[in-house]
Design a protein around this motif. Sequence first.
Motif, short mmCIF file in Angstrom:
data_model
loop_
_atom_site.label_atom_id
_atom_site.label_comp_id
_atom_site.label_asym_id
_atom_site.label_seq_id
_atom_site.Cartn_x
_atom_site.Cartn_y
_atom_site.Cartn_z
N ASP A 19 0.66 -1.20 0.07
CA ASP A 19 -0.17 0.06 -0.12
C ASP A 19 0.75 1.23 -0.16
O ASP A 19 0.52 2.17 -0.80
CB ASP A 19 -1.01 0.01 1.26
CG ASP A 19 -2.11 -1.08 1.13
OD1 ASP A 19 -2.09 -1.63 0.13
OD2 ASP A 19 -2.73 -1.29 2.12
N ASN A 20 1.82 1.27 0.71
CA ASN A 20 2.88 2.57 0.85
C ASN A 20 3.51 2.51 -0.48
O ASN A 20 3.74 3.64 -0.87
CB ASN A 20 3.75 2.28 1.73
CG ASN A 20 3.34 2.47 3.19
OD1 ASN A 20 2.27 2.86 3.63
ND2 ASN A 20 4.12 1.92 4.12
N LEU A 21 3.88 1.65 -1.33
CA LEU A 21 4.49 1.75 -2.51
C LEU A 21 3.54 2.22 -3.43
O LEU A 21 3.92 3.03 -4.25
CB LEU A 21 4.93 0.28 -2.87
CG LEU A 21 5.83 0.21 -4.21
CD1 LEU A 21 7.16 1.21 -4.08
CD2 LEU A 21 6.35 -1.03 -4.52
N MET A 22 2.32 1.67 -3.21
CA MET A 22 1.27 2.32 -4.43
C MET A 22 1.06 3.63 -4.10
O MET A 22 0.90 4.67 -5.17
CB MET A 22 0.13 1.37 -4.18
CG MET A 22 -0.81 1.85 -5.34
SD MET A 22 -0.29 1.39 -7.08
CE MET A 22 -0.75 -0.53 -7.17
N ARG A 61 -6.98 1.76 -1.86
CA ARG A 61 -6.38 2.18 -0.35
C ARG A 61 -5.39 3.38 -0.60
O ARG A 61 -5.34 4.18 0.01
CB ARG A 61 -5.77 1.18 0.37
CG ARG A 61 -6.83 -0.12 0.81
CD ARG A 61 -6.07 -1.11 1.58
NE ARG A 61 -5.33 -1.96 0.91
CZ ARG A 61 -5.53 -3.08 0.34
NH1 ARG A 61 -6.70 -3.51 0.26
NH2 ARG A 61 -4.60 -3.68 -0.40
N ALA A 62 -4.73 3.33 -1.70
CA ALA A 62 -3.84 4.16 -2.12
C ALA A 62 -4.24 5.71 -2.40
O ALA A 62 -3.92 6.55 -1.95
CB ALA A 62 -2.85 3.75 -3.12
N VAL A 63 -5.34 5.64 -3.20
CA VAL A 63 -5.93 6.66 -3.81
C VAL A 63 -6.99 7.34 -2.55
O VAL A 63 -7.02 8.60 -2.42
CB VAL A 63 -7.16 6.25 -4.83
CG1 VAL A 63 -7.73 7.58 -5.23
CG2 VAL A 63 -6.09 6.14 -6.24
N CYS A 64 -7.65 6.50 -1.81
CA CYS A 64 -8.27 6.94 -0.65
C CYS A 64 -7.44 7.33 0.49
O CYS A 64 -8.28 7.92 1.80
CB CYS A 64 -9.41 5.87 -0.23
SG CYS A 64 -10.51 5.50 -1.43
#
Length: 163
Positions: free
Chosen positions: A119-122, A158-161
Motif C-alpha cells: 500500500d505504501n509503495l502504491m 487504499r492508496a487513492v483513498c
Amino acid sequence: LKRGGRRSRERQKPEKADPSPKRRGRPGERQRQRERERGRERVETMSEREVRQCIESVSMNVGSMRYAEALREAARLAPVEGEALKLEQVKAVVLVASHLKTEKTITESLSGLNPDEEDNLMKFVYIGLSMKDAAMSLPLFKIHEALTKKAGLGCIVRAVCAK
C-alpha cells in the motif's frame, strides 16, 4: 405467595446482555485496537531523521545491487506530510524502480513485500505520477503494473483513498 411469586419470576428471567461496547468482543480486544491505532499514529508521525535514514539505506542497498531489499526499505515508511521530504521518498522509490529493468526482477522484488508495504509503495507510485515528470513515470508505471497484478485492485483503492 405474591411476594414469593414475584421474586421467583425475577429469578427466572434471563439476564439481558449488556449492549454497551465495553462488554463486546473478546477480553483485551479494545486494548489491542488502541495499540493498533497507536501504531498507525507512529507511522503517520515519523521524524525527519527516520525518513532520512530510510532514504540513505535505500541508496546504500541500490549501490550494493540489493534491489529487493532497497524496494522493501523504500516502501517500509508511509509518505510523510512535508512536501520536500515526500519528494525525496518518491525519488528513492524511483531510484530503485529505475534499476529494476525486467518484469521478472520487478516481480521478484515485490514478492517480499507485506500488504502494508504494498500500500505504501502504491501511494508513492501515485504521488510520483502526479508530479508529471516523464523521467519518473516509466519506472513507476512498471511498478504499478506489477504491484496491481500481485496486490489486486484493493491496493489501488487504499492508496487513492488515503489521506
